[in-house]
Design a protein around this motif. Structure first.
Motif, PDB file in Angstrom:
ATOM      1  N   LEU A 194      -1.693  -6.668  -6.429  1.00  0.00           N
ATOM      2  CA  LEU A 194      -1.412  -5.106  -6.572  1.00  0.00           C
ATOM      3  C   LEU A 194      -2.655  -5.047  -7.562  1.00  0.00           C
ATOM      4  O   LEU A 194      -2.320  -5.969  -8.054  1.00  0.00           O
ATOM      5  N   ILE A 195      -3.642  -4.294  -7.424  1.00  0.00           N
ATOM      6  CA  ILE A 195      -4.076  -4.191  -8.467  1.00  0.00           C
ATOM      7  C   ILE A 195      -4.005  -3.334  -9.514  1.00  0.00           C
ATOM      8  O   ILE A 195      -3.507  -2.271  -8.984  1.00  0.00           O
ATOM      9  N   GLU A 196      -4.361  -3.232 -10.433  1.00  0.00           N
ATOM     10  CA  GLU A 196      -3.543  -2.443 -11.462  1.00  0.00           C
ATOM     11  C   GLU A 196      -4.522  -1.101 -11.777  1.00  0.00           C
ATOM     12  O   GLU A 196      -5.659  -1.618 -12.270  1.00  0.00           O
ATOM     13  N   VAL A 197      -4.354  -0.160 -11.663  1.00  0.00           N
ATOM     14  CA  VAL A 197      -5.058   1.050 -11.849  1.00  0.00           C
ATOM     15  C   VAL A 197      -4.694   1.512 -13.812  1.00  0.00           C
ATOM     16  O   VAL A 197      -3.716   2.043 -13.744  1.00  0.00           O
ATOM     17  N   ASN A 198      -5.368   2.006 -14.205  1.00  0.00           N
ATOM     18  CA  ASN A 198      -5.071   2.533 -15.781  1.00  0.00           C
ATOM     19  C   ASN A 198      -5.949   4.369 -15.336  1.00  0.00           C
ATOM     20  O   ASN A 198      -6.669   4.499 -15.790  1.00  0.00           O
ATOM     21  N   VAL A 199      -5.453   4.537 -14.529  1.00  0.00           N
ATOM     22  CA  VAL A 199      -5.278   6.128 -14.347  1.00  0.00           C
ATOM     23  C   VAL A 199      -5.484   7.238 -15.771  1.00  0.00           C
ATOM     24  O   VAL A 199      -6.554   7.882 -15.768  1.00  0.00           O
ATOM     25  N   ALA A 200      -4.908   7.008 -16.497  1.00  0.00           N
ATOM     26  CA  ALA A 200      -4.704   7.963 -17.988  1.00  0.00           C
ATOM     27  C   ALA A 200      -6.342   7.539 -18.294  1.00  0.00           C
ATOM     28  O   ALA A 200      -6.066   8.262 -18.934  1.00  0.00           O
ATOM     29  N   LYS A 201      -6.299   6.602 -17.824  1.00  0.00           N
ATOM     30  CA  LYS A 201      -6.969   6.005 -19.284  1.00  0.00           C
ATOM     31  C   LYS A 201      -6.386   5.944 -20.628  1.00  0.00           C
ATOM     32  O   LYS A 201      -7.209   5.879 -22.191  1.00  0.00           O
ATOM     33  N   GLU A 202      -5.572   4.969 -21.045  1.00  0.00           N
ATOM     34  CA  GLU A 202      -5.017   4.939 -21.816  1.00  0.00           C
ATOM     35  C   GLU A 202      -5.243   3.149 -22.164  1.00  0.00           C
ATOM     36  O   GLU A 202      -5.609   2.942 -22.440  1.00  0.00           O
ATOM     37  N   ASP A 203      -5.463   4.082 -23.736  1.00  0.00           N
ATOM     38  CA  ASP A 203      -5.832   2.749 -24.507  1.00  0.00           C
ATOM     39  C   ASP A 203      -4.676   1.443 -24.334  1.00  0.00           C
ATOM     40  O   ASP A 203      -4.549   0.122 -24.707  1.00  0.00           O
ATOM     41  N   THR A 204      -3.537   2.176 -24.544  1.00  0.00           N
ATOM     42  CA  THR A 204      -2.821   1.031 -25.293  1.00  0.00           C
ATOM     43  C   THR A 204      -1.814   0.759 -23.685  1.00  0.00           C
ATOM     44  O   THR A 204      -0.910  -0.275 -23.573  1.00  0.00           O
ATOM     45  N   LYS A 261      -2.842  -6.208  -1.531  1.00  0.00           N
ATOM     46  CA  LYS A 261      -2.040  -5.149  -0.796  1.00  0.00           C
ATOM     47  C   LYS A 261      -1.471  -3.854  -1.506  1.00  0.00           C
ATOM     48  O   LYS A 261      -0.943  -3.053  -0.630  1.00  0.00           O
ATOM     49  N   GLY A 262      -2.952  -3.381  -2.083  1.00  0.00           N
ATOM     50  CA  GLY A 262      -2.200  -2.099  -2.640  1.00  0.00           C
ATOM     51  C   GLY A 262      -2.633  -1.997  -3.834  1.00  0.00           C
ATOM     52  O   GLY A 262      -3.271  -2.416  -4.581  1.00  0.00           O
ATOM     53  N   LEU A 263      -1.892  -0.408  -4.440  1.00  0.00           N
ATOM     54  CA  LEU A 263      -2.631  -0.402  -5.536  1.00  0.00           C
ATOM     55  C   LEU A 263      -1.091  -0.149  -6.749  1.00  0.00           C
ATOM     56  O   LEU A 263       0.043   0.204  -6.116  1.00  0.00           O
ATOM     57  N   MET A 264      -1.343   0.040  -8.143  1.00  0.00           N
ATOM     58  CA  MET A 264      -0.244  -0.186  -9.205  1.00  0.00           C
ATOM     59  C   MET A 264      -0.653   0.563 -10.234  1.00  0.00           C
ATOM     60  O   MET A 264      -2.149   0.502 -10.578  1.00  0.00           O
ATOM     61  N   THR A 265      -0.123   1.953 -11.052  1.00  0.00           N
ATOM     62  CA  THR A 265      -0.375   2.271 -12.061  1.00  0.00           C
ATOM     63  C   THR A 265       1.495   2.891 -13.141  1.00  0.00           C
ATOM     64  O   THR A 265       2.349   2.530 -12.014  1.00  0.00           O
ATOM     65  N   ILE A 266       1.020   2.507 -13.814  1.00  0.00           N
ATOM     66  CA  ILE A 266       1.522   2.390 -15.109  1.00  0.00           C
ATOM     67  C   ILE A 266       0.895   3.536 -15.854  1.00  0.00           C
ATOM     68  O   ILE A 266       0.640   4.090 -16.730  1.00  0.00           O
ATOM     69  N   ALA A 267       1.755   5.019 -15.061  1.00  0.00           N
ATOM     70  CA  ALA A 267       1.491   6.847 -16.176  1.00  0.00           C
ATOM     71  C   ALA A 267       2.197   6.770 -17.883  1.00  0.00           C
ATOM     72  O   ALA A 267       2.318   5.536 -17.937  1.00  0.00           O
ATOM     73  N   PRO A 268       1.570   7.723 -18.157  1.00  0.00           N
ATOM     74  CA  PRO A 268       1.960   8.143 -19.643  1.00  0.00           C
ATOM     75  C   PRO A 268       3.291   8.340 -20.220  1.00  0.00           C
ATOM     76  O   PRO A 268       4.544   9.002 -18.284  1.00  0.00           O
ATOM     77  N   TYR A 269       3.943   8.172 -21.053  1.00  0.00           N
ATOM     78  CA  TYR A 269       5.502   8.350 -21.086  1.00  0.00           C
ATOM     79  C   TYR A 269       5.746  10.010 -21.634  1.00  0.00           C
ATOM     80  O   TYR A 269       4.947  10.130 -21.851  1.00  0.00           O
ATOM     81  N   GLN A 290      -4.531   9.089  -3.210  1.00  0.00           N
ATOM     82  CA  GLN A 290      -6.015   9.054  -2.836  1.00  0.00           C
ATOM     83  C   GLN A 290      -7.147   8.461  -2.764  1.00  0.00           C
ATOM     84  O   GLN A 290      -7.207   7.778  -1.943  1.00  0.00           O
ATOM     85  N   LEU A 291      -6.689   7.733  -4.220  1.00  0.00           N
ATOM     86  CA  LEU A 291      -7.473   5.987  -4.455  1.00  0.00           C
ATOM     87  C   LEU A 291      -7.240   5.413  -3.072  1.00  0.00           C
ATOM     88  O   LEU A 291      -8.480   4.745  -2.181  1.00  0.00           O
ATOM     89  N   SER A 292      -5.734   5.113  -3.032  1.00  0.00           N
ATOM     90  CA  SER A 292      -5.163   4.233  -1.631  1.00  0.00           C
ATOM     91  C   SER A 292      -6.370   4.385  -0.344  1.00  0.00           C
ATOM     92  O   SER A 292      -6.067   3.946   0.142  1.00  0.00           O
ATOM     93  N   VAL A 293      -5.431   5.970  -0.254  1.00  0.00           N
ATOM     94  CA  VAL A 293      -6.649   6.697   0.824  1.00  0.00           C
ATOM     95  C   VAL A 293      -8.198   6.067   1.389  1.00  0.00           C
ATOM     96  O   VAL A 293      -8.419   5.758   2.402  1.00  0.00           O
ATOM     97  N   ILE A 345      -4.978  -4.369   2.276  1.00  0.00           N
ATOM     98  CA  ILE A 345      -4.079  -3.936   2.406  1.00  0.00           C
ATOM     99  C   ILE A 345      -3.530  -2.611   2.290  1.00  0.00           C
ATOM    100  O   ILE A 345      -2.746  -3.064   0.863  1.00  0.00           O
ATOM    101  N   MET A 346      -3.533  -1.103   2.089  1.00  0.00           N
ATOM    102  CA  MET A 346      -3.383  -0.286   0.889  1.00  0.00           C
ATOM    103  C   MET A 346      -1.908  -0.362   1.791  1.00  0.00           C
ATOM    104  O   MET A 346      -1.915   1.202   1.891  1.00  0.00           O
ATOM    105  N   GLN A 347      -0.846  -0.742   1.330  1.00  0.00           N
ATOM    106  CA  GLN A 347       0.259  -0.901   2.174  1.00  0.00           C
ATOM    107  C   GLN A 347       1.426  -0.123   1.534  1.00  0.00           C
ATOM    108  O   GLN A 347       2.178   0.602   1.471  1.00  0.00           O
ATOM    109  N   ILE A 348       0.565  -1.000  -0.051  1.00  0.00           N
ATOM    110  CA  ILE A 348       1.535  -0.447  -1.051  1.00  0.00           C
ATOM    111  C   ILE A 348       0.849   0.595  -2.097  1.00  0.00           C
ATOM    112  O   ILE A 348      -0.220   0.380  -2.712  1.00  0.00           O
ATOM    113  N   LEU A 349       2.137   0.868  -3.566  1.00  0.00           N
ATOM    114  CA  LEU A 349       1.661   2.269  -3.966  1.00  0.00           C
ATOM    115  C   LEU A 349       2.686   1.628  -5.197  1.00  0.00           C
ATOM    116  O   LEU A 349       3.740   2.664  -4.773  1.00  0.00           O
TER     117      LEU A 349
END
Length: 232
Positions: free
Chosen positions: A120-130, A155-163, A179-182, A193-197
């Motif tokens: 999976l490609i990890e996406v830092n959606v929130a643009k957190e420096d840490t 196989k898809g995308l991954m993100t770690i959202a802020p706490y 939406q990015l996966s779509v 294959i955008m199968q996994i979020l």
């Protein structure tokens, strides 16, 4: 304790699926077992769990050696290139690819054992420096580059959202990743294959499911608070 917690989490997953008109079988619950002893993993295993997530390659390697071989191991932590060789033979999925150099190293190690490594490609959606992960505006370019590798499959995308205390605050993060996966799926790129979020953790997995998560990564909710003192 683990079995009771697991039952509660599964119940919440099912409720979130029901609210969003989804089937529970469309969401995979990953029990994040980092820093947890073998005994606790065995308890979750005996309750039916076969998907476990680890952050450190060495820890995954040690647990892989002694636990049943029908476990699917997920590498969910930041992966250094010099540790890829420990992960590729053992992991069923690497969630944390965020550079072409890392993907190339995975490709190299996978070639050695004639394996196509799902990532999976990890996406830092929130643009957190840490946090690790690529920014959304760089995502398409990375996907096109990684898609050309023979022994890696996206196989898809991954993100770690802020706490957050209130999981509603992360709804927009999960909506963005969906939406990015779509958008990527519509481009019909070979080997993608955008199968996994993979999104949502103990504090926010219910909202993540409502927004389209197909994998949620729950550690504390299943195993309790992590004890970093019990591992070197």
């Amino acid at each position: 304790m683990v079995k009771e917690n697991l039952k509660e989490v599964i119940s919440r997953v099912e409720a979130a699926c029901k609210r969003s008109g989804r089937k529970p079988e469309d969401v995979t619950l990953i029990a994040v077992s980092k820093t947890k002893p073998i005994e606790m993993i065995e308890e979750a295993y005996s309750a039916g769990t076969r998907e476990f997530g680890e952050n450190k390659p060495q820890e995954m390697k040690e647990k892989y050696e002694v636990l049943p071989k029908d476990i699917n191991w997920h590498m969910i932590g930041t992966l250094q290139r010099n540790k890829v060789k420990y992960v590729v033979p053992r992991a069923s999925l690497i969630h944390s690819v965020d550079s072409l150099k890392l993907a190339e190293e995975i490709d190299k190690e996978a070639k050695k054992i004639n394996k196509v490594m799902p990532v999976l490609i990890e996406v830092n959606v929130a643009k957190e420096d840490t946090k690790a992960g690529i920014y959304t505006e760089e995502l398409m370019s990375l996907i096109e580059d990684v898609s050309r590798l023979e022994n890696v499959q996206i196989k898809g995308l991954m993100t770690i959202a802020p706490y957050v205390e209130n999981q509603e605050e992360n709804r927009e993060i999960f909506r963005t990743l969906k939406q990015l996966s779509v958008d990527i799926a519509e481009k019909n790129i070979d080997n993608v294959i955008m199968q996994i979020l993979s999104m949502g953790m103990t504090n926010d997995y219910e909202v993540a499911i409502e927004e389209g998560a197909t994998m949620v990564r729950v550690g504390t909710g299943i195993f309790g608070e992590r004890n970093y003192g019990n591992l070197s």
